[in-house]
Write a protein that holds these residues in place. Structure first.
Motif, PDB file in Angstrom:
ATOM      1  N   PRO A  15     -64.604  80.817  75.877  1.00  0.00           N
ATOM      2  CA  PRO A  15     -65.198  79.858  74.940  1.00  0.00           C
ATOM      3  C   PRO A  15     -66.450  80.364  74.228  1.00  0.00           C
ATOM      4  O   PRO A  15     -66.623  80.115  73.037  1.00  0.00           O
ATOM      5  N   ALA A  16     -67.318  81.096  74.918  1.00  0.00           N
ATOM      6  CA  ALA A  16     -68.557  81.576  74.284  1.00  0.00           C
ATOM      7  C   ALA A  16     -68.236  82.524  73.128  1.00  0.00           C
ATOM      8  O   ALA A  16     -68.849  82.437  72.061  1.00  0.00           O
ATOM      9  N   LEU A  17     -67.287  83.417  73.326  1.00  0.00           N
ATOM     10  CA  LEU A  17     -66.895  84.337  72.245  1.00  0.00           C
ATOM     11  C   LEU A  17     -66.229  83.596  71.096  1.00  0.00           C
ATOM     12  O   LEU A  17     -66.486  83.893  69.925  1.00  0.00           O
ATOM     13  N   LEU A  18     -65.405  82.623  71.428  1.00  0.00           N
ATOM     14  CA  LEU A  18     -64.698  81.881  70.392  1.00  0.00           C
ATOM     15  C   LEU A  18     -65.667  81.063  69.540  1.00  0.00           C
ATOM     16  O   LEU A  18     -65.568  81.065  68.303  1.00  0.00           O
ATOM     17  N   VAL A  19     -66.627  80.408  70.163  1.00  0.00           N
ATOM     18  CA  VAL A  19     -67.611  79.623  69.412  1.00  0.00           C
ATOM     19  C   VAL A  19     -68.476  80.548  68.554  1.00  0.00           C
ATOM     20  O   VAL A  19     -68.787  80.232  67.398  1.00  0.00           O
ATOM     21  N   ALA A  20     -68.861  81.712  69.096  1.00  0.00           N
ATOM     22  CA  ALA A  20     -69.647  82.670  68.313  1.00  0.00           C
ATOM     23  C   ALA A  20     -68.839  83.185  67.120  1.00  0.00           C
ATOM     24  O   ALA A  20     -69.380  83.332  66.016  1.00  0.00           O
ATOM     25  N   LEU A  21     -67.555  83.433  67.322  1.00  0.00           N
ATOM     26  CA  LEU A  21     -66.696  83.890  66.228  1.00  0.00           C
ATOM     27  C   LEU A  21     -66.586  82.823  65.143  1.00  0.00           C
ATOM     28  O   LEU A  21     -66.633  83.130  63.950  1.00  0.00           O
ATOM     29  N   THR A  91     -66.260  74.433  81.310  1.00  0.00           N
ATOM     30  CA  THR A  91     -65.444  75.325  82.132  1.00  0.00           C
ATOM     31  C   THR A  91     -63.965  75.036  81.947  1.00  0.00           C
ATOM     32  O   THR A  91     -63.159  75.952  81.814  1.00  0.00           O
ATOM     33  N   LYS A  92     -63.622  73.752  81.908  1.00  0.00           N
ATOM     34  CA  LYS A  92     -62.211  73.384  81.867  1.00  0.00           C
ATOM     35  C   LYS A  92     -61.658  73.292  80.447  1.00  0.00           C
ATOM     36  O   LYS A  92     -60.516  73.651  80.209  1.00  0.00           O
ATOM     37  N   TYR A  93     -62.460  72.795  79.512  1.00  0.00           N
ATOM     38  CA  TYR A  93     -61.957  72.521  78.161  1.00  0.00           C
ATOM     39  C   TYR A  93     -62.695  73.289  77.075  1.00  0.00           C
ATOM     40  O   TYR A  93     -62.666  72.890  75.916  1.00  0.00           O
ATOM     41  N   THR A  95     -62.182  76.320  75.626  1.00  0.00           N
ATOM     42  CA  THR A  95     -61.342  76.936  74.593  1.00  0.00           C
ATOM     43  C   THR A  95     -60.715  75.891  73.671  1.00  0.00           C
ATOM     44  O   THR A  95     -60.801  76.033  72.444  1.00  0.00           O
ATOM     45  N   PRO A  96     -60.090  74.831  74.198  1.00  0.00           N
ATOM     46  CA  PRO A  96     -59.544  73.826  73.269  1.00  0.00           C
ATOM     47  C   PRO A  96     -60.613  73.188  72.389  1.00  0.00           C
ATOM     48  O   PRO A  96     -60.376  72.940  71.207  1.00  0.00           O
ATOM     49  N   THR A  97     -61.791  72.960  72.950  1.00  0.00           N
ATOM     50  CA  THR A  97     -62.874  72.373  72.161  1.00  0.00           C
ATOM     51  C   THR A  97     -63.292  73.305  71.029  1.00  0.00           C
ATOM     52  O   THR A  97     -63.509  72.866  69.894  1.00  0.00           O
ATOM     53  N   ALA A  98     -63.400  74.588  71.325  1.00  0.00           N
ATOM     54  CA  ALA A  98     -63.763  75.557  70.287  1.00  0.00           C
ATOM     55  C   ALA A  98     -62.691  75.633  69.207  1.00  0.00           C
ATOM     56  O   ALA A  98     -63.004  75.737  68.015  1.00  0.00           O
ATOM     57  N   LEU A  99     -61.428  75.578  69.592  1.00  0.00           N
ATOM     58  CA  LEU A  99     -60.349  75.611  68.604  1.00  0.00           C
ATOM     59  C   LEU A  99     -60.350  74.351  67.742  1.00  0.00           C
ATOM     60  O   LEU A  99     -60.085  74.412  66.538  1.00  0.00           O
TER      61      LEU A  99
END
Length: 127
Positions: A15-21, A91-93, A95-99
């Protein structure tokens, strides 16, 4: 090709990488300078890690307190704390939140580009 897909899956599952991207893509679309783009991406990445780490620390520190409270008063339940909930949710959500944020940003850009509503919501970004 398989290595490239593994890299994309690795980015999407962190998630940290996805939000930064997402932040970097948004800054690129705003035509910011290279230094602002890098700074914004790094700030977002580090901020996400600090938020996750801090919320985890709060959650771990409240667990013994909850056990003591349960033993002392013979009650069942949890100690409510927003930061602890944030840690669990990230922790759990994460990646979906970032998407969802990415899709929202894209829809917002299309609405601003192709309708008479020319505003793009930047949240707490620098103006």
């Amino acid at each position: 090709m398989k290595d490239f897909l593994n890299v994309l899956i690795g980015i999407a599952s962190t998630p940290a990488l996805l939000v930064a991207l997402i932040a970097v893509i948004g800054l690129i679309l705003q035509k910011k300078s290279i230094s602002n783009i890098l700074l914004g991406g790094i700030k977002t990445f580090v901020g996400f890690l600090v938020l996750t780490g801090g919320a985890g620390i709060v959650q771990n520190s409240l667990t013994p307190f909850g056990e003591m409270f349960k033993h002392a008063f013979s009650v069942q339940g949890v100690v409510p704390n927003n930061e602890a909930i944030v840690a669990l949710a990230l922790t759990k959500y994460g990646t979906p939140t970032a998407l969802i944020m990415l899709v929202g940003m894209i829809v917002n850009i299309f609405i601003a580009r192709f309708t008479r509503f020319k505003y793009i919501y930047l949240g707490l970004a620098e103006r």
